[in-house]
Design a protein around this motif. Structure first.
Motif, PDB file in Angstrom:
ATOM      1  N   GLN A  17      36.484  37.394  43.271  1.00 43.37           N
ATOM      2  CA  GLN A  17      35.780  36.518  44.217  1.00 43.37           C
ATOM      3  C   GLN A  17      34.394  36.107  43.732  1.00 43.37           C
ATOM      4  O   GLN A  17      33.841  35.124  44.206  1.00 43.37           O
ATOM      5  CB  GLN A  17      35.658  37.218  45.574  1.00 43.37           C
ATOM      6  N   VAL A  18      33.791  36.872  42.804  1.00 38.12           N
ATOM      7  CA  VAL A  18      32.447  36.525  42.352  1.00 38.12           C
ATOM      8  C   VAL A  18      32.438  36.065  40.898  1.00 38.12           C
ATOM      9  O   VAL A  18      31.440  35.603  40.396  1.00 38.12           O
ATOM     10  CB  VAL A  18      31.472  37.723  42.498  1.00 38.12           C
ATOM     11  N   TYR A  19      33.589  36.156  40.253  1.00 36.37           N
ATOM     12  CA  TYR A  19      33.660  35.832  38.837  1.00 36.37           C
ATOM     13  C   TYR A  19      34.057  34.372  38.690  1.00 36.37           C
ATOM     14  O   TYR A  19      35.081  33.947  39.217  1.00 36.37           O
ATOM     15  CB  TYR A  19      34.705  36.750  38.195  1.00 36.37           C
ATOM     16  N   ARG A  20      33.221  33.590  38.004  1.00 38.44           N
ATOM     17  CA  ARG A  20      33.582  32.192  37.809  1.00 38.44           C
ATOM     18  C   ARG A  20      34.602  32.113  36.684  1.00 38.44           C
ATOM     19  O   ARG A  20      34.315  32.446  35.537  1.00 38.44           O
ATOM     20  CB  ARG A  20      32.342  31.370  37.457  1.00 38.44           C
ATOM     21  N   LEU A  21      35.805  31.677  37.028  1.00 38.08           N
ATOM     22  CA  LEU A  21      36.883  31.631  36.051  1.00 38.08           C
ATOM     23  C   LEU A  21      36.553  30.632  34.951  1.00 38.08           C
ATOM     24  O   LEU A  21      36.057  29.543  35.230  1.00 38.08           O
ATOM     25  CB  LEU A  21      38.192  31.204  36.728  1.00 38.08           C
ATOM     26  N   PRO A  22      36.814  30.983  33.692  1.00 32.92           N
ATOM     27  CA  PRO A  22      36.673  29.985  32.630  1.00 32.92           C
ATOM     28  C   PRO A  22      37.678  28.855  32.831  1.00 32.92           C
ATOM     29  O   PRO A  22      38.718  29.043  33.487  1.00 32.92           O
ATOM     30  CB  PRO A  22      36.979  30.761  31.349  1.00 32.92           C
TER      31      PRO A  22
END
Lengths: 129, 132
Positions: free
Chosen positions: A17-22
């Motif tokens: 939820q907090v990780y910006r997906l590449p």
């Protein structure tokens, strides 16, 4: 084991939820989502072919629905999903052959997939209208 | 899992060949790729056909389906398309549906539905293609 005085010294795995997906990961999950969408689109293909077998009335009903604004919207979404899945699928086949795994090549391919899908969609609708 | 070569009963050759249960461990993966490659030219053809049919009426449709090359390619599109969809949906279900019974039932339902719809499509094409 980490010492109690330095509790945050170990790397944490990123929380979804907090990780910006590449971009590569976004394209990967989009491949799956468009695949599900295209499977639902097969219902539309089925309706079309079955209506054709039932005769002129059912066929014209299908045409009326498909040429309505809602039908055109669904068809547009279908075309976007089709071209994305096609282009990204071809890049998956390159991956299957063991090619293009370097970070630079992957990022270039991301942009090629997005550009090709966009161009094909625009071109198709320019020809259709 | 007995993965150590010392404890496994399987020979090193058997292990390296990667043949899983019933020797079809890679069948699903391979079938998905074969259908994917087949769908590339079929997609180009159906897009071209749909563009030429756009704005046409029922008579145009009948003429299109009754061309033997077209009826063959529609049937191939249906067969390969539903097969590819069914293989892909199976992977999605296996990844996200956790209960064993629900997973098996969902995969079976998708496979049977795809087979039934594909048959319906093919029969519909044949009725038009052979119809008077």
């Amino acid at each position: 084991m980490a010492s109690a005085t330095k509790p945050h010294s170990r790397p944490l795995s990123p929380h979804l939820q907090v990780y910006r997906l590449p971009l590569t990961a976004i394209l990967s999950i989009t491949h799956r989502i468009t695949g599900i969408g295209l499977s639902l689109g097969l219902l539309l293909l089925t309706w079309w072919l079955v209506a054709g077998a039932y005769g002129q009335g059912p066929y014209e009903t299908f045409q009326t629905v498909l040429t309505s604004w809602f039908g055109q919207l669904v068809l547009f979404g279908f075309s976007v999903a089709l071209y994305f899945h096609l282009c990204n699928g071809i890049r998956h086949l390159f991956w299957d052959a063991g090619k293009g795994f370097e970070i630079g090549a992957t990022q270039r391919a991301n942009l090629i997939v997005l550009a090709a899908a966009t161009v094909l969609t625009v071109l198709t609708w320019l020809l259709a209208i | 899992m007995a993965t150590s070569p010392q404890t496994s009963l399987r020979s090193p050759l058997g292990r390296v060949r990667g043949l899983g249960s019933a020797k079809e461990g890679t069948h699903h993966w391979w079938a998905q790729r074969v259908t994917a490659v087949a769908l590339i030219p079929i997609t180009a053809w159906i897009v071209y056909s749909l563009l030429s049919l756009a704005g046409g009426d029922y008579i145009d449709y009948l003429g299109w389906v009754r061309n033997p090359v077209n009826s063959t390619l529609i049937i191939l599109l249906v067969a390969v398309g539903f097969h590819h969809a069914q293989l892909g949906l199976q992977v999605v279900i296996e990844d996200y549906v956790s209960g064993h019974a629900l997973r098996v039932v969902s995969v079976l339902a998708v496979k049977l539905l795809c087979a039934a719809l594909a048959a319906l499509c093919i029969v519909s094409v044949l009725i038009v293609a052979f119809g008077g």
